[in-house]
Scaffold this active site. Structure first.
Site, mmCIF file in Angstrom:
data_model
loop_
_atom_site.group_PDB
_atom_site.id
_atom_site.type_symbol
_atom_site.label_atom_id
_atom_site.label_comp_id
_atom_site.label_asym_id
_atom_site.label_seq_id
_atom_site.Cartn_x
_atom_site.Cartn_y
_atom_site.Cartn_z
ATOM 1 C CG HIS A 1 33.708 39.878 5.641
ATOM 2 N ND1 HIS A 1 33.004 39.238 6.586
ATOM 3 C CD2 HIS A 1 32.867 39.932 4.600
ATOM 4 C CE1 HIS A 1 31.835 38.890 6.023
ATOM 5 N NE2 HIS A 1 31.979 39.339 4.906
ATOM 6 C CG ASP B 1 32.663 43.311 16.292
ATOM 7 O OD1 ASP B 1 33.868 43.010 16.372
ATOM 8 O OD2 ASP B 1 31.734 42.789 15.672
ATOM 9 C CG ASN C 1 34.681 29.685 10.714
ATOM 10 O OD1 ASN C 1 35.008 28.630 11.070
ATOM 11 N ND2 ASN C 1 35.472 30.303 10.040
ATOM 12 C CE1 TYR D 1 32.911 35.404 7.567
ATOM 13 C CE2 TYR D 1 31.020 34.357 7.932
ATOM 14 C CZ TYR D 1 31.728 35.471 8.189
ATOM 15 O OH TYR D 1 31.170 36.799 8.576
ATOM 16 C CD GLN E 1 38.720 27.932 10.911
ATOM 17 O OE1 GLN E 1 40.012 27.525 11.143
ATOM 18 N NE2 GLN E 1 38.193 28.788 11.570
ATOM 19 N NE ARG F 1 14.317 16.761 -10.705
ATOM 20 C CZ ARG F 1 15.630 16.198 -11.134
ATOM 21 N NH1 ARG F 1 16.259 15.134 -10.664
ATOM 22 N NH2 ARG F 1 16.509 17.069 -12.115
ATOM 23 C CG HIS G 1 35.740 40.903 12.558
ATOM 24 N ND1 HIS G 1 34.474 40.275 12.720
ATOM 25 C CD2 HIS G 1 35.825 41.748 13.501
ATOM 26 C CE1 HIS G 1 33.906 40.815 13.788
ATOM 27 N NE2 HIS G 1 34.379 41.416 14.320
ATOM 28 N NE ARG H 1 27.417 37.775 14.086
ATOM 29 C CZ ARG H 1 27.362 36.666 15.185
ATOM 30 N NH1 ARG H 1 28.805 36.585 15.575
ATOM 31 N NH2 ARG H 1 26.448 36.257 15.754
ATOM 32 C CE LYS I 1 37.384 36.827 7.210
ATOM 33 N NZ LYS I 1 36.557 38.115 7.996
#
Length: 176
Positions: free
Chosen positions: A119, A169, A48, A132, A46, A23, A62, A59, A72
């Site tokens: 990151h 950034d 994201n 995330y 949380q 499957r 951060h 990106r 994270k």
């Protein structure tokens, strides 16, 4: 799940162990008991999604400052990304060094990013989406960043025909 440490203390590659049959497959991507047994955060408050329409989208880098530092768990759910974690923990033996992991929808890897680490990622294909899981909520006043091309980090990003970077950034100051 398999937890594989990287060269940076606390940064771990998490790989699923798929069970396949005619499957398709089934795999667990998270289990609180397995994460906590491995000494990792098992409580996420949380989640994201970052969708990136174009290959070469970059990106990062951060993080959130104390007392809102975040852990994270980053997974690629579509496409492919070159995922980078830089150690910004003062006193760490790997301070200002970085590791990169290619995460793709096909390899189903995730990267565990401990608090105090920056990151970022660069997409390798168009239509790349990252999911995330976060240990703390986003606090805009605690948001921090370092330039993607900061000489203090000397991150080796993949070559691309066009790099897409948000104005914010591009304005982060270099680490002193």
């Amino acid at each position: 799940m398999r937890f594989t440490p990287t060269a940076l203390p606390g940064v771990v590659v998490v790989e699923v162990e798929p069970r396949a049959d005619y499957r398709g497959l089934f795999a667990r991507t998270f289990c609180r008991d397995e994460f906590t047994a491995a000494g990792l955060c098992g409580d996420w408050v949380q989640c994201n999604v970052s969708y990136n329409a174009r290959a070469g989208t970059l990106r990062g880098m951060h993080w959130q400052a104390e007392p809102h530092a975040e852990v994270k768990l980053v997974r690629c759910t579509a496409g492919a990304a070159y995922d980078v974690v830089a150690d910004l923990r003062p006193g760490s033996p790997s301070y200002r060094t970085w590791v990169a992991v290619e995460i793709t929808a096909a390899n189903r890897r995730a990267v565990y990013v401990p608090a105090g680490c920056a990151h970022g990622f660069q997409t390798l294909t168009a239509g790349t989406e990252l999911f995330y899981q976060m240990s703390t909520p986003h606090v805009p006043t605690a948001a921090r960043g370092a330039r993607w091309d900061d000489p203090a980090l000397a991150i080796e990003w993949p070559a691309c025909s066009e790099r897409v970077i948000a104005p914010r950034d591009l304005t982060w100051e270099a680490l002193a």
